[in-house]
Design an enzyme around this catalytic site. Structure first.
Site, PDB file in Angstrom:
ATOM      1  N   HIS A 101       0.375  -1.160  -0.223  1.00 20.74           N
ATOM      2  CA  HIS A 101       0.171   0.293  -0.042  1.00 20.74           C
ATOM      3  C   HIS A 101       0.709   1.109   0.011  1.00 20.74           C
ATOM      4  CE1 HIS A 101      -3.436  -2.281  -0.373  1.00 20.74           C
ATOM      5  NE2 HIS A 101      -3.429  -3.201   0.961  1.00 20.74           N
ATOM      6  N   ARG A 150       0.684  -9.211  -7.938  1.00 27.00           N
ATOM      7  CA  ARG A 150      -0.937  -9.179  -9.017  1.00 27.00           C
ATOM      8  C   ARG A 150      -0.781  -8.858 -10.360  1.00 27.00           C
ATOM      9  NH1 ARG A 150      -5.519  -9.403  -6.236  1.00 27.00           N
ATOM     10  NH2 ARG A 150      -5.302  -9.302  -4.202  1.00 27.00           N
ATOM     11  N   HIS A 162      -0.713  -2.530  -6.974  1.00 27.04           N
ATOM     12  CA  HIS A 162       0.538  -1.806  -6.970  1.00 27.04           C
ATOM     13  C   HIS A 162       1.318  -2.069  -6.968  1.00 27.04           C
ATOM     14  CE1 HIS A 162      -0.975  -5.735  -4.220  1.00 27.04           C
ATOM     15  NE2 HIS A 162      -1.669  -5.074  -4.088  1.00 27.04           N
ATOM     16  N   THR A 212      -9.077  -7.664  -2.027  1.00 25.99           N
ATOM     17  CA  THR A 212      -7.624  -7.961  -1.340  1.00 25.99           C
ATOM     18  C   THR A 212      -7.396  -9.522  -1.198  1.00 25.99           C
ATOM     19  OG1 THR A 212      -6.287  -7.833   0.735  1.00 25.99           O
ATOM     20  CG2 THR A 212      -8.313  -8.452   1.299  1.00 25.99           C
ATOM     21  N   THR A 213      -6.856  -9.866  -0.384  1.00 27.66           N
ATOM     22  CA  THR A 213      -7.248 -11.891  -0.892  1.00 27.66           C
ATOM     23  C   THR A 213      -7.707 -12.316   0.401  1.00 27.66           C
ATOM     24  OG1 THR A 213      -4.835 -11.543  -0.729  1.00 27.66           O
ATOM     25  CG2 THR A 213      -4.989 -14.046  -1.151  1.00 27.66           C
ATOM     26  N   GLU A 231       0.800 -19.831   5.422  1.00 25.18           N
ATOM     27  CA  GLU A 231       0.338 -18.868   6.233  1.00 25.18           C
ATOM     28  C   GLU A 231      -1.428 -18.841   6.027  1.00 25.18           C
ATOM     29  OE1 GLU A 231       2.148 -15.219   4.607  1.00 25.18           O
ATOM     30  OE2 GLU A 231       0.377 -13.905   5.697  1.00 25.18           O
ATOM     31  N   HIS A 247      -2.992 -11.303   7.739  1.00 29.00           N
ATOM     32  CA  HIS A 247      -4.371 -10.552   6.751  1.00 29.00           C
ATOM     33  C   HIS A 247      -5.381 -10.213   7.501  1.00 29.00           C
ATOM     34  CE1 HIS A 247      -7.016  -9.886   3.187  1.00 29.00           C
ATOM     35  NE2 HIS A 247      -7.474  -9.623   4.548  1.00 29.00           N
ATOM     36  N   GLY A 264      -0.077  -6.061   6.498  1.00 29.85           N
ATOM     37  CA  GLY A 264       0.454  -4.914   5.810  1.00 29.85           C
ATOM     38  C   GLY A 264      -0.569  -3.451   5.871  1.00 29.85           C
TER      39      GLY A 264
HETATM   40  N1  PXP Z   1      -0.402 -12.204   4.281  1.00 26.48           N
HETATM   41  C1  PXP Z   1      -0.924 -12.022   3.154  1.00 26.48           C
HETATM   42  C2  PXP Z   1      -0.862 -13.675   2.453  1.00 26.48           C
HETATM   43  C3  PXP Z   1      -1.750 -11.445   2.329  1.00 26.48           C
HETATM   44  O1  PXP Z   1      -2.069 -11.857   1.385  1.00 26.48           O
HETATM   45  C4  PXP Z   1      -1.846 -10.397   2.983  1.00 26.48           C
HETATM   46  C5  PXP Z   1      -2.561  -9.285   1.827  1.00 26.48           C
HETATM   47  O2  PXP Z   1      -2.350  -8.889   1.006  1.00 26.48           O
HETATM   48  C6  PXP Z   1      -1.206 -10.240   4.465  1.00 26.48           C
HETATM   49  C7  PXP Z   1      -0.723 -10.738   4.610  1.00 26.48           C
HETATM   50  C8  PXP Z   1      -1.478  -8.530   5.089  1.00 26.48           C
HETATM   51  O3  PXP Z   1      -2.680  -8.474   4.923  1.00 26.48           O
HETATM   52  P1  PXP Z   1      -2.903  -6.800   5.553  1.00 26.48           P
HETATM   53  O4  PXP Z   1      -2.096  -5.746   4.389  1.00 26.48           O
HETATM   54  O5  PXP Z   1      -4.693  -7.641   5.687  1.00 26.48           O
HETATM   55  O6  PXP Z   1      -2.156  -6.816   7.165  1.00 26.48           O
END
Ligand code: PXP
Length: 254
Positions: free
Chosen positions: A16, A51, A56, A106-107, A157, A199, A221
């Protein structure tokens, strides 16, 4: 076998920073500068998701992170031929394979490793042959974990979006989503697979998740970048690191 006593690691996702940069089509904020600040403030690695639509992070960003910070890039990507070719060329320290839908913000969930087993095998083997650590982003689900073990993935993960979304201050012992993550982490650890999670994490959910001793790494993130607006990137990372260490101590006492 994993070392359960190791300090929990932090991967900072800088997608971001690139979102902000792209909003004005400028070359700032500079993602290399962001990665430098992150690593000097307590991050162990830099996560970036290339992506398919390059909304981004761009190809050049990945090349620059890999060359400026050898051994620190965790490349997030979908299991496509295009991404495999990029990973084999760039040789990041690790690859986290995620599901990707063009229209999502987002994912949104974990990979369906069960139905994509054969496709993922063809994807993981060449990465592992080059010594790239492979991680599969899955929901906290035992059948998904079993297939990750069969595929010989180095890590899973765990997608902790459901936990983070439903979190309303519940203590871990009273939170079903937390307990699901804890159970899968314990199982994965027993199977010798390294456990990461990520996430949607914020200070509170980071603190609680860090109390699960089997989790070796968190990838965070959006919240860090949001906090950085108010306190600066370095301070946001120092604060999240503190939550991770507090959470770890909490786990040690239980
Ligand atoms: N881990 C994975 C595999 C992700 O896809 C993401 C989001 O891009 C994150 C961690 C980080 O998530 P967040 O941005 O919500 O902290």
């Amino acid at each position: 076998m994993n070392n359960i006593d190791k300090k929990i690691k932090l991967g900072v996702n800088i997608d971001h920073i690139a979102t902000l940069r792209n909003a004005r089509g400028e070359d700032f904020p500079d993602i290399i500068n962001a990665a430098k600040v992150a690593l000097s403030s307590g991050a162990d690695s830099i996560t970036a998701h290339l992506r398919e639509d390059r909304r981004h992070i761009k190809d050049l960003d990945i090349e620059k992170i890999a060359s400026n910070f050898p051994g620190k890039l965790n490349l997030e990507m979908a299991a496509t031929r295009e991404m495999l070719d990029i990973a084999l060329k760039i040789k990041p320290f690790s690859c986290c394979i995620v599901p990707e839908k063009r229209e999502e913000l987002t994912t949104e969930g974990g990979l369906d490793v069960v139905s994509k087993h054969n496709q993922l095998k063809d994807f993981i083997d060449p990465l592992k042959d080059l010594g790239i650590r492979t991680s599969l982003f899955i929901d906290a689900d035992e059948s998904q974990l079993r297939h990750c073990v069969d595929l010989n993935a180095d890590c899973i993960e765990i997608h902790c979006g459901s936990y983070c979304r439903s979190f309303d201050g519940n203590l871990p012992s009273a939170d079903d989503e937390f307990l699901k993550i804890k159970n899968i982490s314990e199982l994965a650890y027993k199977e010798g697979i390294e456990v990461h999670a990520g996430h949607g994490l914020n200070y509170n959910t980071t603190r609680y998740l860090s109390s699960i001793k089997e989790i070796e790494e968190l990838n965070i993130g959006f919240f860090i970048i949001s906090e950085a607006i108010f306190k600066g990137l370095g301070n946001a990372i120092i604060d999240i690191r503190e939550c991770m260490d507090e959470g770890r101590d909490l786990g040690e006492k239980n």
